[in-house]
Motif scaffolding. Structure first.
Motif, PDB file in Angstrom:
ATOM      1  N   ASP A  97       0.695  -1.138   0.251  1.00  7.17           N
ATOM      2  CA  ASP A  97      -0.009   0.008   0.224  1.00  7.17           C
ATOM      3  C   ASP A  97       0.760   1.871   0.039  1.00  7.17           C
ATOM      4  O   ASP A  97       0.314   2.251  -0.872  1.00  7.17           O
ATOM      5  CB  ASP A  97      -0.813   0.415   1.270  1.00  7.17           C
ATOM      6  N   HIS A  98       1.782   0.817   0.595  1.00  8.24           N
ATOM      7  CA  HIS A  98       3.109   1.946   0.855  1.00  8.24           C
ATOM      8  C   HIS A  98       3.616   2.566  -0.288  1.00  8.24           C
ATOM      9  O   HIS A  98       4.920   2.471  -0.522  1.00  8.24           O
ATOM     10  CB  HIS A  98       3.238   2.555   1.917  1.00  8.24           C
ATOM     11  N   ASP A  99       4.060   1.863  -1.386  1.00  2.26           N
ATOM     12  CA  ASP A  99       4.841   1.302  -2.523  1.00  2.26           C
ATOM     13  C   ASP A  99       6.261   0.824  -1.947  1.00  2.26           C
ATOM     14  O   ASP A  99       7.264   1.493  -2.282  1.00  2.26           O
ATOM     15  CB  ASP A  99       4.992   2.845  -3.590  1.00  2.26           C
ATOM     16  N   ILE A 100       6.211  -0.493  -0.615  1.00  5.38           N
ATOM     17  CA  ILE A 100       7.383  -0.029  -0.450  1.00  5.38           C
ATOM     18  C   ILE A 100       7.484  -2.241  -1.095  1.00  5.38           C
ATOM     19  O   ILE A 100       6.233  -3.016  -0.502  1.00  5.38           O
ATOM     20  CB  ILE A 100       7.925  -0.147   1.275  1.00  5.38           C
ATOM     21  N   THR A 101       8.265  -2.816  -1.866  1.00  2.00           N
ATOM     22  CA  THR A 101       8.269  -4.448  -2.242  1.00  2.00           C
ATOM     23  C   THR A 101       8.767  -4.312  -0.611  1.00  2.00           C
ATOM     24  O   THR A 101       9.420  -4.746   0.304  1.00  2.00           O
ATOM     25  CB  THR A 101       9.548  -4.496  -3.364  1.00  2.00           C
ATOM     26  N   PHE A 102       8.008  -5.719  -0.786  1.00  2.00           N
ATOM     27  CA  PHE A 102       8.341  -6.607   0.315  1.00  2.00           C
ATOM     28  C   PHE A 102       8.969  -7.735   0.070  1.00  2.00           C
ATOM     29  O   PHE A 102       8.994  -8.255  -0.981  1.00  2.00           O
ATOM     30  CB  PHE A 102       6.948  -7.582   1.563  1.00  2.00           C
ATOM     31  N   ILE A 103       9.841  -7.962   0.579  1.00  2.00           N
ATOM     32  CA  ILE A 103      10.976  -9.226  -0.164  1.00  2.00           C
ATOM     33  C   ILE A 103      10.174 -10.255   0.505  1.00  2.00           C
ATOM     34  O   ILE A 103      10.845 -11.059   1.805  1.00  2.00           O
ATOM     35  CB  ILE A 103      12.445  -9.213   0.196  1.00  2.00           C
ATOM     36  N   GLY A 104       9.405 -11.058  -0.099  1.00  2.00           N
ATOM     37  CA  GLY A 104       8.957 -12.343   0.317  1.00  2.00           C
ATOM     38  C   GLY A 104       7.679 -12.932  -0.636  1.00  2.00           C
ATOM     39  O   GLY A 104       7.686 -12.090  -2.003  1.00  2.00           O
ATOM     40  N   PRO A 105       6.956 -13.385  -0.431  1.00  2.00           N
ATOM     41  CA  PRO A 105       5.605 -14.434  -1.433  1.00  2.00           C
ATOM     42  C   PRO A 105       4.673 -13.159  -1.029  1.00  2.00           C
ATOM     43  O   PRO A 105       4.834 -12.593  -0.226  1.00  2.00           O
ATOM     44  CB  PRO A 105       5.173 -15.574  -0.970  1.00  2.00           C
ATOM     45  N   THR A 106       3.346 -13.071  -2.254  1.00  2.00           N
ATOM     46  CA  THR A 106       2.453 -12.105  -2.240  1.00  2.00           C
ATOM     47  C   THR A 106       1.716 -12.347  -0.467  1.00  2.00           C
ATOM     48  O   THR A 106       1.757 -13.805   0.382  1.00  2.00           O
ATOM     49  CB  THR A 106       1.462 -12.476  -3.094  1.00  2.00           C
ATOM     50  N   PRO A 107       0.941 -10.871  -0.041  1.00  2.00           N
ATOM     51  CA  PRO A 107       0.550 -11.344   1.286  1.00  2.00           C
ATOM     52  C   PRO A 107      -0.856 -12.651   1.271  1.00  2.00           C
ATOM     53  O   PRO A 107      -1.496 -13.260   2.353  1.00  2.00           O
ATOM     54  CB  PRO A 107      -0.544 -10.095   1.109  1.00  2.00           C
ATOM     55  N   GLU A 108      -1.231 -13.168  -0.304  1.00  2.00           N
ATOM     56  CA  GLU A 108      -2.099 -13.521  -0.006  1.00  2.00           C
ATOM     57  C   GLU A 108      -1.815 -14.795  -0.174  1.00  2.00           C
ATOM     58  O   GLU A 108      -2.022 -16.362   1.007  1.00  2.00           O
ATOM     59  CB  GLU A 108      -2.513 -13.932  -2.132  1.00  2.00           C
ATOM     60  N   VAL A 109      -1.150 -15.666  -0.487  1.00  2.00           N
ATOM     61  CA  VAL A 109      -0.006 -16.549  -0.235  1.00  2.00           C
ATOM     62  C   VAL A 109       0.641 -16.525   1.016  1.00  2.00           C
ATOM     63  O   VAL A 109       0.038 -17.655   1.581  1.00  2.00           O
ATOM     64  CB  VAL A 109       1.204 -16.924  -1.203  1.00  2.00           C
ATOM     65  N   ILE A 110       1.419 -15.373   1.557  1.00  2.20           N
ATOM     66  CA  ILE A 110       0.952 -16.052   3.058  1.00  2.20           C
ATOM     67  C   ILE A 110       0.279 -16.573   4.021  1.00  2.20           C
ATOM     68  O   ILE A 110       0.310 -17.674   4.911  1.00  2.20           O
ATOM     69  CB  ILE A 110       2.247 -14.547   3.510  1.00  2.20           C
ATOM     70  N   ALA A 111      -1.538 -16.046   3.871  1.00  2.82           N
ATOM     71  CA  ALA A 111      -2.268 -15.694   4.823  1.00  2.82           C
ATOM     72  C   ALA A 111      -2.706 -17.479   4.537  1.00  2.82           C
ATOM     73  O   ALA A 111      -3.410 -18.252   5.884  1.00  2.82           O
ATOM     74  CB  ALA A 111      -3.191 -15.666   4.454  1.00  2.82           C
ATOM     75  N   LYS A 112      -2.591 -17.679   3.171  1.00  2.00           N
ATOM     76  CA  LYS A 112      -2.789 -18.660   2.586  1.00  2.00           C
ATOM     77  C   LYS A 112      -2.454 -20.005   3.876  1.00  2.00           C
ATOM     78  O   LYS A 112      -3.185 -20.716   3.866  1.00  2.00           O
ATOM     79  CB  LYS A 112      -2.884 -19.479   1.490  1.00  2.00           C
ATOM     80  N   MET A 113      -1.196 -20.053   3.360  1.00  2.00           N
ATOM     81  CA  MET A 113      -0.287 -20.572   4.612  1.00  2.00           C
ATOM     82  C   MET A 113      -0.004 -20.413   5.427  1.00  2.00           C
ATOM     83  O   MET A 113       0.422 -21.410   6.490  1.00  2.00           O
ATOM     84  CB  MET A 113       1.255 -20.897   3.523  1.00  2.00           C
ATOM     85  N   GLY A 114      -0.012 -19.851   5.935  1.00  2.00           N
ATOM     86  CA  GLY A 114      -0.491 -19.608   7.672  1.00  2.00           C
ATOM     87  C   GLY A 114      -1.535 -20.025   8.234  1.00  2.00           C
ATOM     88  O   GLY A 114      -1.310 -20.413   9.286  1.00  2.00           O
ATOM     89  N   ASP A 115      -2.656 -20.104   7.552  1.00  2.00           N
ATOM     90  CA  ASP A 115      -3.578 -20.888   8.481  1.00  2.00           C
ATOM     91  C   ASP A 115      -3.634 -22.468   7.652  1.00  2.00           C
ATOM     92  O   ASP A 115      -3.804 -22.990   6.438  1.00  2.00           O
ATOM     93  CB  ASP A 115      -5.007 -20.436   7.266  1.00  2.00           C
ATOM     94  N   LYS A 116      -3.385 -23.408   9.217  1.00  2.00           N
ATOM     95  CA  LYS A 116      -3.090 -24.623   8.649  1.00  2.00           C
ATOM     96  C   LYS A 116      -3.855 -25.443   7.978  1.00  2.00           C
ATOM     97  O   LYS A 116      -3.504 -25.719   7.635  1.00  2.00           O
ATOM     98  CB  LYS A 116      -3.312 -25.158  10.030  1.00  2.00           C
ATOM     99  N   ALA A 117      -5.452 -25.329   8.481  1.00  2.00           N
ATOM    100  CA  ALA A 117      -6.650 -25.967   7.825  1.00  2.00           C
ATOM    101  C   ALA A 117      -6.651 -25.968   6.133  1.00  2.00           C
ATOM    102  O   ALA A 117      -6.671 -26.051   5.335  1.00  2.00           O
ATOM    103  CB  ALA A 117      -7.754 -25.553   8.412  1.00  2.00           C
ATOM    104  N   THR A 118      -6.179 -24.430   5.681  1.00  2.00           N
ATOM    105  CA  THR A 118      -6.104 -23.802   4.797  1.00  2.00           C
ATOM    106  C   THR A 118      -4.671 -24.642   4.405  1.00  2.00           C
ATOM    107  O   THR A 118      -5.134 -25.142   2.536  1.00  2.00           O
ATOM    108  CB  THR A 118      -6.290 -22.182   3.865  1.00  2.00           C
TER     109      THR A 118
END
Lengths: 449, 137
Positions: A97-118
Motif C-alpha cells: 500500500d505504501h509502494d514498498i516491496t516486501f521481500i517475500g511471497p505475496t500477502p495472499e500466499v502468506i495468508a493461505k499457508m499461515g492458516d493450517k487448515a487451508t
C-alpha cells in the motif's frame, strides 16, 4: 534493482541481509530496539532508526514505526528476515500500500499457508500427502469414530493450540475418553477455545524440509532438502544438514517433486520451505514457511548459492538466476546453532554478558553471528547467538570439520549449546545418520542434557 | 570475567536488568561474583523499582526533564513555537510527529522553562530521541 533496503529484524539475520545487500551495492537501513542500540546490525547498516523499547511488541513488531522509518529513509524494499513480521500477511499488504516491496511471497500466499487448515487443503489438492486426520470434533463419540477410521495411535490436538498444549497421544480406545477431557480442559484454559481435532500419530519421524524458490515468471525450482531432525524437546531445531543422510533416493525425489508441485499450485514467489515428516517410505506435509529459514546457510554451503541475494533479485522482478539443471549439491553441509541456553535445564534461555567469545575459522567454516565479547544477551529475544556452518565433500569429512570448528569455539559468561553440539558430533548414532526427531530425548544418551 | 573497565562493562548489564522483568540476577565466574536484586517499590504507583547495587550512591535531585519522541516520524513544532527560555504552563502541545499521514501531538508534560531545543522543524526523529529539555521551576 533496489537502491535501499530496510531490514525489519535484528541479530544474525539482520547482519546476513546487510551483507547480501552490500555485496549487491544496495544501501541498508537498520531498525533497532533500545536494548539493541549497540548491536552489530545497527553498526554495519548505512542508516539506523530506533523503533521502540526492548519488548518485541513495541519494537520489532511495531508496524507503524518500521514503516515510518522506511518512508523517511526512502527505502524501496523491506526484508523481514525470519520470525517477527516475516509471515505477517497484513504487514506485506501494508508495505505494498505504501509502494514498498516486501521481500517475500505475496500477502495472499502468506495468508493461505499461515492458516493450517487451508494449507493442508491446498496441499491435498496438489496431491501432497498430509497427515490423515479428522476435522473439528464435537463429541467424544465423534472422536471415537474418527480414531477408529484413522487407526491408533492418534494425536488429539487443540485447533487453537501451540507449544504442545492441549495435545495428547492416544494409543487405544480405552485411553481416548480421559485424553479427550484433559486436552479439552487444557485447550480451554490456555486458549479459551476447547475445540479439538485428531490426527494420525506418526511415530519417530524425521523432519526433512525442501527449499523451494519461485520467480514472477512462474518458474519454481527446488534446492534440495535439509534434514532438521536433531531438535530440542520443544521441537526447535539444533543441528541441520544437507543433503539428508540415509534417505532412499526414491523418497528424496518424491519430496523434491512434491515440494515443487505444491509451490507451483499456489504460484509461489521468492524463497519458501516445505516441511515434511518422513517415516520409512511415507512422507507427510507438515507446514510451509513463507520466508527465509534460520538454517538457509546449509543449502547455501551445499549448493554454492546466495539465497538472500536471490530473494532480493527475485523481489526486484528479476528471473531466477539458476535453473534446476544448475542446482546440484556439491558438498555436504552441517549447521549447529549456538544458543545462550542451559541444556541441563531443558534448554532454558540464559541472559547475561558474554565475557569471552572466540569463533572458529579455517577452511570450509562459516560463522553467522552478531555477538562479540562484552555484548549482552538481552532477555527479550531469541537465545540464538551464532550459527556455525561447515561444508565438505562427504558427510564424514563435514562431521570432522564441525568437530574441529566446535573445538575452537569458546563462549564464556552464559550457558551455551556448544557442549551438546560437541557431543552430537562425536556420537556414533548421529554419525550413522537418519536419526528421528526424538534423537536428543533418549535417556542417558548425552552428558550435556 | 575480565574486570578491566568494570563500570563500563556493568552499566549495560545493569540497564538490561532494570528494563527486564527479572527480580534477581546472579553471575559467578571463578572468584568473581555479581548479584542484582530488585526491591519492591515502597508504594503502589510509585516509580518502577530500580536494581540495588551496593554501595548505593546518592542520586542527584532531578530538576531537568527530557521530552522524547514516542514514535518514528517527522517533527513539526506547533505555535506558539518554543525556544530557549520559553515558559511552559500545564501540558500544552508543543509539536506534532507526522508518521504515515497521521499527526501525533507532542506535549510538554508539565510546567517549566525550556533549557534546550534539540531538533529542528522537519527533522526525522526516531523512538526515544530527545526533543527538548524542560527545567522545573
Amino acid at each position: 534493482m533496489f537502491k535501499k533496503i530496510l531490514i525489519a529484524n535484528r541479530g544474525e539475520i539482520a547482519l546476513r541481509i546487510v551483507r547480501a545487500a552490500r555485496d549487491m551495492g544496495i544501501l541498508t537501513v537498520a531498525v533497532f530496539s533500545e536494548a539493541d542500540r549497540d548491536a552489530a546490525h545497527v553498526r554495519l547498516a548505512d542508516q539506523a532508526f530506533c523503533i521502540g523499547p526492548g519488548p518485541v511488541a513495541r519494537s520489532y513488531l511495531n508496524i507503524p514505526n518500521i514503516l515510518s522509518a522506511a518512508l523517511i529513509a526512502g527505502a524501496d524494499a523491506i526484508h523481514p528476515g525470519y520470525g517477527f513480521l516475516a509471515e505477517n500477511a497484513r504487514f506485506a499488504e501494508i508495505c505494498a500500500d505504501h509502494d514498498i516491496t516486501f521481500i517475500g511471497p505475496t500477502p495472499e500466499v502468506i495468508a493461505k499457508m499461515g492458516d493450517k487448515a487451508t494449507a493442508k487443503r491446498v496441499m491435498a489438492e496438489a496431491h501432497v500427502p498430509t497427515t490423515p486426520g479428522a476435522g473439528i470434533l464435537d463429541t467424544l463419540e465423534e472422536a471415537e469414530r474418527a480414531a477408529e477410521r484413522i487407526g491408533y495411535p492418534v494425536l488429539l490436538k487443540a485447533t487453537a493450540g501451540g507449544g504442545g498444549k492441549g495435545m495428547r497421544e492416544v494409543r487405544s480406545v480405552s485411553e481416548l475418553a480421559t485424553a479427550y477431557q484433559t486436552a479439552q480442559a487444557e485447550a480451554e484454559a490456555n486458549f479459551k477455545d476447547g475445540r479439538l481435532y485428531l490426527e494420525k500419530l506418526i511415530e519417530r519421524p524425521r523432519h526433512i524440509e525442501v527449499q523451494v524458490f519461485g520467480d514472477r515468471f512462474g518458474r519454481v525450482v527446488h534446492l534440495g532438502e535439509r534434514d532438521c531432525s536433531v531438535q530440542k524437546p520443544s521441537h526447535q531445531k539444533l543441528v541441520e544438514e544437507a543433503p539428508a543422510p540415509q534417505l532412499p533416493s526414491a523418497v528424496r525425489e518424491r519430496l523434491h517433486a512434491m515440494a515443487v508441485a505444491a509451490a507451483k499450485a499456489v504460484n509461489y514467489t521468492n524463497a519458501g520451505t516445505i516441511e515434511f515428516l518422513v517415516s520409512g517410505n511415507d512422507v507427510y506435509f507438515m507446514e510451509m514457511n513463507t520466508r527465509i529459514q534460520v538454517e538457509h546457510p546449509v543449502t547455501e554451503m551445499a549448493y554454492g548459492v546466495d539465497l538472500v541475494a536471490e530473494q532480493i533479485r527475485v523481489a526486484a522482478g528479476e528471473p531466477l538466476s539458476f535453473t534446476e539443471e544448475d542446482l546440484r549439491p556439491k558438498r555436504h553441509a552441517i549447521e549447529v546453532r549456538i544458543n545462550a541456553e542451559d541444556a541441563h535445564k531443558n534448554f532454558a534461555p540464559a541472559a547475561g554478558v558474554l565475557s569471552r567469545v572466540v569463533f572458529p575459522g579455517g577452511p570450509a567454516v562459516r560463522v553467522d553471528s552478531h555477538v562479540t565479547a562484552g555484548d549482552i544477551v538481552p532477555p527479550y529475544y531469541d537465545s540464538m547467538i551464532a550459527k556455525i556452518i561447515v561444508a565438505a565433500p562427504t558427510r564424514e569429512d563435514a562431521i570432522l570439520c564441525m568437530q574441529r570448528a566446535l573445538a575452537e569455539t569458546e563462549i564464556e559468561g552464559v550457558h551455551t549449546t556448544i557442549d551438546i553440539c560437541r557431543e552430537i558430533m562425536a556420537d556414533p548414532v548421529f554419525a550413522d545418520g537418519g536419526v528421528a526427531i526424538d534423537y536428543l530425548q533418549r535417556p542417558h544418551a548425552f552428558a550435556s542434557v | 570475567m575480565s574486570l578491566q573497565r568494570p563500570l563500563e562493562r556493568l552499566r549495560p548489564l545493569l540497564a538490561s536488568f532494570a528494563a527486564s522483568d527479572l527480580t534477581h540476577f546472579e553471575l559467578r565466574d571463578g572468584d568473581f561474583a555479581l548479584e542484582f536484586i530488585r526491591r519492591k517499590p515502597p508504594h503502589v504507583g510509585a516509580a518502577p523499582a530500580l536494581p540495588v547495587v551496593a554501595p548505593v550512591a546518592a542520586a542527584p535531585e532531578v530538576t531537568e526533564r527530557i521530552v522524547r519522541a514516542e514514535l518514528v516520524g517527522v517533527l513539526h513544532w506547533t505555535k506558539p513555537l518554543i525556544s530557549l527560555g520559553s515558559q511552559l504552563e500545564g501540558d500544552r502541545q508543543v509539536a506534532t510527529i507526522e508518521a504515515l499521514g497521521v499527526n501525533t501531538p507532542v506535549r510538554a508534560g508539565g510546567s517549566g522553562v525550556v533549557t534546550r531545543v534539540l531538533v529542528n522543524d522537519g527533522d526525522a526523529v526516531d523512538y526515544g530521541q530527545a526533543l527538548f529539555v524542560v527545567e522545573r521551576v
